[in-house]
Write a protein that holds these residues in place. Structure first.
Motif, PDB file in Angstrom:
ATOM      1  N   GLN A  81       0.797  -1.122   0.006  1.00  0.00           N
ATOM      2  CA  GLN A  81      -0.088   0.226   0.143  1.00  0.00           C
ATOM      3  C   GLN A  81       1.003   1.208   0.150  1.00  0.00           C
ATOM      4  O   GLN A  81       1.625   1.301   0.875  1.00  0.00           O
ATOM      5  N   MET A  82       0.638   2.128  -0.943  1.00  0.00           N
ATOM      6  CA  MET A  82       1.440   3.197  -1.156  1.00  0.00           C
ATOM      7  C   MET A  82       0.807   4.523  -0.997  1.00  0.00           C
ATOM      8  O   MET A  82       0.045   4.666  -1.992  1.00  0.00           O
ATOM      9  N   ASN A  83       0.989   5.360  -0.034  1.00  0.00           N
ATOM     10  CA  ASN A  83       0.139   6.488   0.060  1.00  0.00           C
ATOM     11  C   ASN A  83       1.263   7.708  -0.070  1.00  0.00           C
ATOM     12  O   ASN A  83       2.481   7.647   0.047  1.00  0.00           O
ATOM     13  N   SER A  84       0.580   8.811  -0.004  1.00  0.00           N
ATOM     14  CA  SER A  84       1.423  10.190  -0.346  1.00  0.00           C
ATOM     15  C   SER A  84       2.409   9.971  -1.234  1.00  0.00           C
ATOM     16  O   SER A  84       3.592  10.380  -1.135  1.00  0.00           O
ATOM     17  N   LEU A  85       2.121   9.432  -2.319  1.00  0.00           N
ATOM     18  CA  LEU A  85       3.140   9.351  -3.579  1.00  0.00           C
ATOM     19  C   LEU A  85       3.613  10.651  -3.809  1.00  0.00           C
ATOM     20  O   LEU A  85       3.230  11.591  -3.928  1.00  0.00           O
ATOM     21  N   LYS A  86       5.111  10.472  -4.064  1.00  0.00           N
ATOM     22  CA  LYS A  86       5.825  11.480  -4.655  1.00  0.00           C
ATOM     23  C   LYS A  86       6.433  11.141  -6.157  1.00  0.00           C
ATOM     24  O   LYS A  86       6.585   9.850  -6.457  1.00  0.00           O
ATOM     25  N   PRO A  87       6.993  12.015  -7.022  1.00  0.00           N
ATOM     26  CA  PRO A  87       7.467  11.583  -8.068  1.00  0.00           C
ATOM     27  C   PRO A  87       8.811  10.869  -8.047  1.00  0.00           C
ATOM     28  O   PRO A  87       8.855  10.160  -9.016  1.00  0.00           O
ATOM     29  N   GLU A  88       9.579  11.051  -6.957  1.00  0.00           N
ATOM     30  CA  GLU A  88      10.681  10.050  -6.850  1.00  0.00           C
ATOM     31  C   GLU A  88      10.216   8.733  -6.386  1.00  0.00           C
ATOM     32  O   GLU A  88      11.046   7.910  -6.620  1.00  0.00           O
ATOM     33  N   ASP A  89       9.196   8.360  -6.412  1.00  0.00           N
ATOM     34  CA  ASP A  89       8.527   6.968  -6.218  1.00  0.00           C
ATOM     35  C   ASP A  89       8.320   6.274  -7.479  1.00  0.00           C
ATOM     36  O   ASP A  89       8.169   5.300  -7.499  1.00  0.00           O
ATOM     37  N   THR A  90       8.481   7.053  -8.451  1.00  0.00           N
ATOM     38  CA  THR A  90       8.225   6.730  -9.998  1.00  0.00           C
ATOM     39  C   THR A  90       9.371   5.396 -10.306  1.00  0.00           C
ATOM     40  O   THR A  90      10.399   5.968 -10.367  1.00  0.00           O
ATOM     41  N   ALA A  91       8.953   4.313 -10.716  1.00  0.00           N
ATOM     42  CA  ALA A  91       9.837   3.374 -10.903  1.00  0.00           C
ATOM     43  C   ALA A  91       8.924   2.086 -11.393  1.00  0.00           C
ATOM     44  O   ALA A  91       7.722   2.100 -11.171  1.00  0.00           O
ATOM     45  N   VAL A  92       9.717   1.007 -11.686  1.00  0.00           N
ATOM     46  CA  VAL A  92       9.145  -0.400 -11.988  1.00  0.00           C
ATOM     47  C   VAL A  92       9.182  -1.112 -10.575  1.00  0.00           C
ATOM     48  O   VAL A  92      10.505  -1.284 -10.103  1.00  0.00           O
ATOM     49  N   TYR A  93       8.214  -1.560 -10.062  1.00  0.00           N
ATOM     50  CA  TYR A  93       8.015  -2.278  -8.805  1.00  0.00           C
ATOM     51  C   TYR A  93       7.887  -3.672  -8.830  1.00  0.00           C
ATOM     52  O   TYR A  93       7.141  -4.257  -9.762  1.00  0.00           O
ATOM     53  N   TYR A  94       9.096  -4.314  -8.250  1.00  0.00           N
ATOM     54  CA  TYR A  94       8.846  -6.006  -8.185  1.00  0.00           C
ATOM     55  C   TYR A  94       8.723  -6.601  -6.795  1.00  0.00           C
ATOM     56  O   TYR A  94       9.031  -5.877  -5.866  1.00  0.00           O
ATOM     57  N   CYS A  95       8.396  -7.697  -6.629  1.00  0.00           N
ATOM     58  CA  CYS A  95       8.533  -8.448  -5.612  1.00  0.00           C
ATOM     59  C   CYS A  95       9.300  -9.650  -5.734  1.00  0.00           C
ATOM     60  O   CYS A  95       9.632 -10.101  -6.850  1.00  0.00           O
ATOM     61  N   ASN A  96       9.854 -10.162  -4.769  1.00  0.00           N
ATOM     62  CA  ASN A  96      10.867 -11.077  -4.642  1.00  0.00           C
ATOM     63  C   ASN A  96      11.195 -11.702  -3.437  1.00  0.00           C
ATOM     64  O   ASN A  96      10.975 -10.977  -2.459  1.00  0.00           O
ATOM     65  N   GLY A  97      11.879 -12.727  -3.149  1.00  0.00           N
ATOM     66  CA  GLY A  97      12.196 -13.216  -1.836  1.00  0.00           C
ATOM     67  C   GLY A  97      13.030 -12.074  -1.111  1.00  0.00           C
ATOM     68  O   GLY A  97      14.039 -11.379  -1.911  1.00  0.00           O
TER      69      GLY A  97
END
Length: 114
Positions: A81-97
């Motif tokens: 859950q991502m709140n109060s998003l900022k421009p610097e949060d721009t990215a490709v998001y991945y999950c992994n172990g």
């Protein structure tokens, strides 16, 4: 065969929210510590949030107080859950172990822009 499928990304204005999901298959999900990682253009992939098999959480400083990681072992799914998003949060998001790297999924693009 291990498979990680991320979803939930999109375009959001600064200050907005998104909820990412990562569905895992081919692993005994409940025993794995999991993490959410992100990679912005020109940057290395970084770990932003992690959750242990027991539910303990950890965050990189830049997202503390804004992001929340959780998991549903019955659904083999980890959330961000991502709140109060900022421009610097721009990215490709991945999950992994967190400690046992698996094959990377395709990721989900998060773009924070007005």
């Amino acid at each position: 065969q291990v498979q990680l499928v991320e979803s939930g990304g999109g375009l959001v204005q600064p200050g907005g929210s998104l909820r990412l999901s990562c569905a895992a298959s081919g692993i005994m999900f409940s025993v794995h510590a999991m993490g959410w990682y992100r990679q912005a253009p020109g940057n290395q992939r970084e770990l932003v949030a992690a959750i242990s098999s027991g539910g303990s959480t950890d965050y990189t400083d830049s997202v503390k107080g804004r992001f929340t990681i959780s998991r549903d072992n019955a659904k083999n799914t980890v959330y961000l859950q991502m709140n109060s998003l900022k421009p610097e949060d721009t990215a490709v998001y991945y999950c992994n172990g967190r400690y046992a790297p698996m094959r990377w999924g395709q990721g989900t693009q998060v773009t924070v822009s007005s």
